[in-house]
Structure formats: C-alpha cells, structure tokens
Design a protein around this motif. Structure first.
Motif, PDB file in Angstrom:
ATOM      1  N   SER A 142       0.841  -1.199   0.000  1.00 27.55           N
ATOM      2  CA  SER A 142       0.000   0.000   0.000  1.00 27.55           C
ATOM      3  C   SER A 142       0.877   1.250   0.000  1.00 27.55           C
ATOM      4  O   SER A 142       1.998   1.228   0.508  1.00 27.55           O
ATOM      5  CB  SER A 142      -0.927   0.023   1.220  1.00 27.55           C
ATOM      6  OG  SER A 142      -0.172   0.132   2.413  1.00 27.55           O
ATOM      7  N   ILE A 143       0.327   2.301  -0.603  1.00 29.46           N
ATOM      8  CA  ILE A 143       1.024   3.591  -0.647  1.00 29.46           C
ATOM      9  C   ILE A 143      -0.003   4.673  -0.365  1.00 29.46           C
ATOM     10  O   ILE A 143      -1.049   4.732  -1.008  1.00 29.46           O
ATOM     11  CB  ILE A 143       1.672   3.852  -2.014  1.00 29.46           C
ATOM     12  CG1 ILE A 143       2.666   2.740  -2.352  1.00 29.46           C
ATOM     13  CG2 ILE A 143       2.368   5.216  -2.036  1.00 29.46           C
ATOM     14  CD1 ILE A 143       3.191   2.799  -3.761  1.00 29.46           C
ATOM     15  N   GLY A 144       0.295   5.517   0.603  1.00 25.69           N
ATOM     16  CA  GLY A 144      -0.560   6.655   0.917  1.00 25.69           C
ATOM     17  C   GLY A 144       0.203   7.941   0.690  1.00 25.69           C
ATOM     18  O   GLY A 144       1.339   8.088   1.133  1.00 25.69           O
ATOM     19  N   ASP A 145      -0.399   8.866  -0.025  1.00 25.15           N
ATOM     20  CA  ASP A 145       0.228  10.163  -0.306  1.00 25.15           C
ATOM     21  C   ASP A 145      -0.374  11.190   0.638  1.00 25.15           C
ATOM     22  O   ASP A 145      -1.548  11.534   0.516  1.00 25.15           O
ATOM     23  CB  ASP A 145      -0.018  10.539  -1.763  1.00 25.15           C
ATOM     24  CG  ASP A 145       0.714  11.794  -2.188  1.00 25.15           C
ATOM     25  OD1 ASP A 145       1.269  12.507  -1.323  1.00 25.15           O
ATOM     26  OD2 ASP A 145       0.733  12.072  -3.397  1.00 25.15           O
ATOM     27  N   PHE A 146       0.403  11.677   1.576  1.00 21.17           N
ATOM     28  CA  PHE A 146      -0.060  12.652   2.560  1.00 21.17           C
ATOM     29  C   PHE A 146       0.549  14.012   2.252  1.00 21.17           C
ATOM     30  O   PHE A 146       1.400  14.513   2.971  1.00 21.17           O
ATOM     31  CB  PHE A 146       0.291  12.180   3.979  1.00 21.17           C
ATOM     32  CG  PHE A 146      -0.452  10.948   4.373  1.00 21.17           C
ATOM     33  CD1 PHE A 146      -1.677  11.026   5.003  1.00 21.17           C
ATOM     34  CD2 PHE A 146       0.065   9.695   4.089  1.00 21.17           C
ATOM     35  CE1 PHE A 146      -2.383   9.886   5.353  1.00 21.17           C
ATOM     36  CE2 PHE A 146      -0.617   8.547   4.433  1.00 21.17           C
ATOM     37  CZ  PHE A 146      -1.844   8.642   5.064  1.00 21.17           C
ATOM     38  N   ASN A 147       0.108  14.603   1.141  1.00 25.92           N
ATOM     39  CA  ASN A 147       0.527  15.940   0.745  1.00 25.92           C
ATOM     40  C   ASN A 147      -0.638  16.868   1.056  1.00 25.92           C
ATOM     41  O   ASN A 147      -1.625  16.913   0.344  1.00 25.92           O
ATOM     42  CB  ASN A 147       0.869  15.982  -0.744  1.00 25.92           C
ATOM     43  CG  ASN A 147       1.516  17.283  -1.139  1.00 25.92           C
ATOM     44  OD1 ASN A 147       1.583  18.225  -0.349  1.00 25.92           O
ATOM     45  ND2 ASN A 147       1.977  17.349  -2.367  1.00 25.92           N
ATOM     46  N   PHE A 148      -0.540  17.600   2.150  1.00 21.78           N
ATOM     47  CA  PHE A 148      -1.674  18.320   2.704  1.00 21.78           C
ATOM     48  C   PHE A 148      -1.955  19.668   2.032  1.00 21.78           C
ATOM     49  O   PHE A 148      -2.993  20.256   2.256  1.00 21.78           O
ATOM     50  CB  PHE A 148      -1.458  18.527   4.209  1.00 21.78           C
ATOM     51  CG  PHE A 148      -1.257  17.240   4.942  1.00 21.78           C
ATOM     52  CD1 PHE A 148      -2.311  16.364   5.142  1.00 21.78           C
ATOM     53  CD2 PHE A 148      -0.004  16.881   5.404  1.00 21.78           C
ATOM     54  CE1 PHE A 148      -2.127  15.170   5.814  1.00 21.78           C
ATOM     55  CE2 PHE A 148       0.195  15.685   6.076  1.00 21.78           C
ATOM     56  CZ  PHE A 148      -0.867  14.827   6.281  1.00 21.78           C
ATOM     57  N   ASN A 149      -1.011  20.180   1.221  1.00 20.07           N
ATOM     58  CA  ASN A 149      -1.180  21.477   0.566  1.00 20.07           C
ATOM     59  C   ASN A 149      -1.567  22.573   1.554  1.00 20.07           C
ATOM     60  O   ASN A 149      -2.463  23.367   1.306  1.00 20.07           O
ATOM     61  CB  ASN A 149      -2.208  21.390  -0.571  1.00 20.07           C
ATOM     62  CG  ASN A 149      -1.731  20.508  -1.701  1.00 20.07           C
ATOM     63  OD1 ASN A 149      -0.560  20.552  -2.071  1.00 20.07           O
ATOM     64  ND2 ASN A 149      -2.615  19.691  -2.225  1.00 20.07           N
ATOM     65  N   ASP A 150      -0.903  22.570   2.697  1.00 19.60           N
ATOM     66  CA  ASP A 150      -1.147  23.557   3.747  1.00 19.60           C
ATOM     67  C   ASP A 150       0.219  23.996   4.278  1.00 19.60           C
ATOM     68  O   ASP A 150       0.958  23.178   4.831  1.00 19.60           O
ATOM     69  CB  ASP A 150      -1.999  22.946   4.858  1.00 19.60           C
ATOM     70  CG  ASP A 150      -2.368  23.932   5.943  1.00 19.60           C
ATOM     71  OD1 ASP A 150      -1.705  24.977   6.073  1.00 19.60           O
ATOM     72  OD2 ASP A 150      -3.325  23.645   6.677  1.00 19.60           O
ATOM     73  N   GLU A 151       0.563  25.262   4.118  1.00 22.39           N
ATOM     74  CA  GLU A 151       1.875  25.755   4.530  1.00 22.39           C
ATOM     75  C   GLU A 151       2.141  25.557   6.019  1.00 22.39           C
ATOM     76  O   GLU A 151       3.275  25.380   6.433  1.00 22.39           O
ATOM     77  CB  GLU A 151       2.031  27.220   4.162  1.00 22.39           C
ATOM     78  CG  GLU A 151       2.168  27.452   2.681  1.00 22.39           C
ATOM     79  CD  GLU A 151       2.357  28.913   2.333  1.00 22.39           C
ATOM     80  OE1 GLU A 151       2.788  29.701   3.198  1.00 22.39           O
ATOM     81  OE2 GLU A 151       2.087  29.264   1.175  1.00 22.39           O
ATOM     82  N   ASP A 152       1.120  25.582   6.845  1.00 19.64           N
ATOM     83  CA  ASP A 152       1.303  25.433   8.288  1.00 19.64           C
ATOM     84  C   ASP A 152       1.782  24.042   8.690  1.00 19.64           C
ATOM     85  O   ASP A 152       2.403  23.877   9.738  1.00 19.64           O
ATOM     86  CB  ASP A 152       0.007  25.756   9.037  1.00 19.64           C
ATOM     87  CG  ASP A 152      -0.365  27.225   8.930  1.00 19.64           C
ATOM     88  OD1 ASP A 152       0.548  28.054   8.708  1.00 19.64           O
ATOM     89  OD2 ASP A 152      -1.557  27.535   9.059  1.00 19.64           O
ATOM     90  N   ILE A 153       1.461  23.050   7.886  1.00 22.53           N
ATOM     91  CA  ILE A 153       1.883  21.684   8.209  1.00 22.53           C
ATOM     92  C   ILE A 153       2.706  21.074   7.062  1.00 22.53           C
ATOM     93  O   ILE A 153       2.719  19.868   6.867  1.00 22.53           O
ATOM     94  CB  ILE A 153       0.673  20.787   8.563  1.00 22.53           C
ATOM     95  CG1 ILE A 153      -0.364  20.795   7.446  1.00 22.53           C
ATOM     96  CG2 ILE A 153       0.080  21.184   9.892  1.00 22.53           C
ATOM     97  CD1 ILE A 153      -1.504  19.820   7.675  1.00 22.53           C
ATOM     98  N   GLU A 154       3.410  21.923   6.352  1.00 19.85           N
ATOM     99  CA  GLU A 154       4.227  21.504   5.211  1.00 19.85           C
ATOM    100  C   GLU A 154       5.224  20.405   5.590  1.00 19.85           C
ATOM    101  O   GLU A 154       5.449  19.467   4.837  1.00 19.85           O
ATOM    102  CB  GLU A 154       4.978  22.710   4.631  1.00 19.85           C
ATOM    103  CG  GLU A 154       5.780  22.428   3.402  1.00 19.85           C
ATOM    104  CD  GLU A 154       4.951  22.217   2.153  1.00 19.85           C
ATOM    105  OE1 GLU A 154       5.496  21.674   1.188  1.00 19.85           O
ATOM    106  OE2 GLU A 154       3.765  22.574   2.149  1.00 19.85           O
ATOM    107  N   GLU A 155       5.818  20.491   6.775  1.00 23.31           N
ATOM    108  CA  GLU A 155       6.829  19.507   7.178  1.00 23.31           C
ATOM    109  C   GLU A 155       6.239  18.117   7.440  1.00 23.31           C
ATOM    110  O   GLU A 155       6.968  17.138   7.529  1.00 23.31           O
ATOM    111  CB  GLU A 155       7.582  19.984   8.413  1.00 23.31           C
ATOM    112  CG  GLU A 155       6.743  19.996   9.667  1.00 23.31           C
ATOM    113  CD  GLU A 155       7.555  20.386  10.895  1.00 23.31           C
ATOM    114  OE1 GLU A 155       7.052  20.149  11.998  1.00 23.31           O
ATOM    115  OE2 GLU A 155       8.664  20.899  10.761  1.00 23.31           O
TER     116      GLU A 155
END
Length: 122
Positions: free
Chosen positions: A100-113
């Motif tokens: 399985s592969i999950g992409d957790f790219n939130f597109n939110d500068e506050d939680i970029e890290e």
C-alpha cells in the motif's frame, strides 16, 4: 521532519521487465498493523515506511505496489525475482514487498513539514 529518525532504504521498482534501484532516506519501522479493505479482509504489514522528501517523487524515483524495499542501502543489480534473491542475502526481516502507498501531501503551509508518502509492506 527533523526529529524523526531516518535511514537509507533501497527501493527496487519494476519498470517493464527491469528493476530500477533507488536509495532514499526514510523512516522505517518494523511493525504489525491490521489493515481492512472494503471486503472486510485484513492483512498484516511487517513494515511501515515514511518518506518525507517528496521533491523527486514520481520524477527521479518511483514506488508502486509490488515493488521491493530493503531496509538498508544496497547496490545489487537485480534482473528477476528480487524478493527471493535479496531475502537470501539480507534476511527476510529486511526485505519487504510494497502492498500500500498513501500520499499525505496536505497542501497547507502550516503543516508543510508533515507531508510524506506512507508505504505499507509485508
């Protein structure tokens, strides 16, 4: 993320009939997690891998279901059956098949890290 321990892992990605090798820095945990799918069946992952450096993902390195991950940097050139060959050399506890592969790219500068790819493997 700076406070999460990381190590080098090797991904063997199948591209047509060859295996491309990528060495990536990742957080690796040997674990057991119960996953359920829409049919109600479950599988138990042996490894949870998180990759936080996504700048080159899907451009310079790739990972898909069925690929093989080794829990260290290795330089073996594999032509066929990488799981069998690598398991004999590095031990079955260090060689995993991606399920399985999950992409957790939130597109939110506050939680970029916190953006990352989560790989479940057996």
């Amino acid at each position: 993320m700076a406070d999460i321990p990381k190590r080098k892992i090797t991904i063997y990605h199948k591209n047509n009939n060859t295996f491309e090798r990528y060495v990536i820095e990742a957080s690796y945990r040997n674990t057991s997690i119960q996953n359920r799918n829409k049919n109600g069946t479950s599988s138990s992952d042996n490894a949870l891998i998180r990759i936080f450096d996504l700048e080159e993902y899907n451009s310079k390195w790739f990972v898909e279901k069925g690929d093989i991950v080794v829990n260290r940097e290795v330089d073996d050139d594999i032509k066929e059956t990488p799981a069998t060959i690598l398991s004999k050399k590095y031990g079955v506890q260090n060689v995993h098949k991606v399920v399985s592969i999950g992409d957790f790219n939130f597109n939110d500068e506050d939680i970029e890290e916190l953006k990352h790819i989560k790989i479940g493997a057996i």
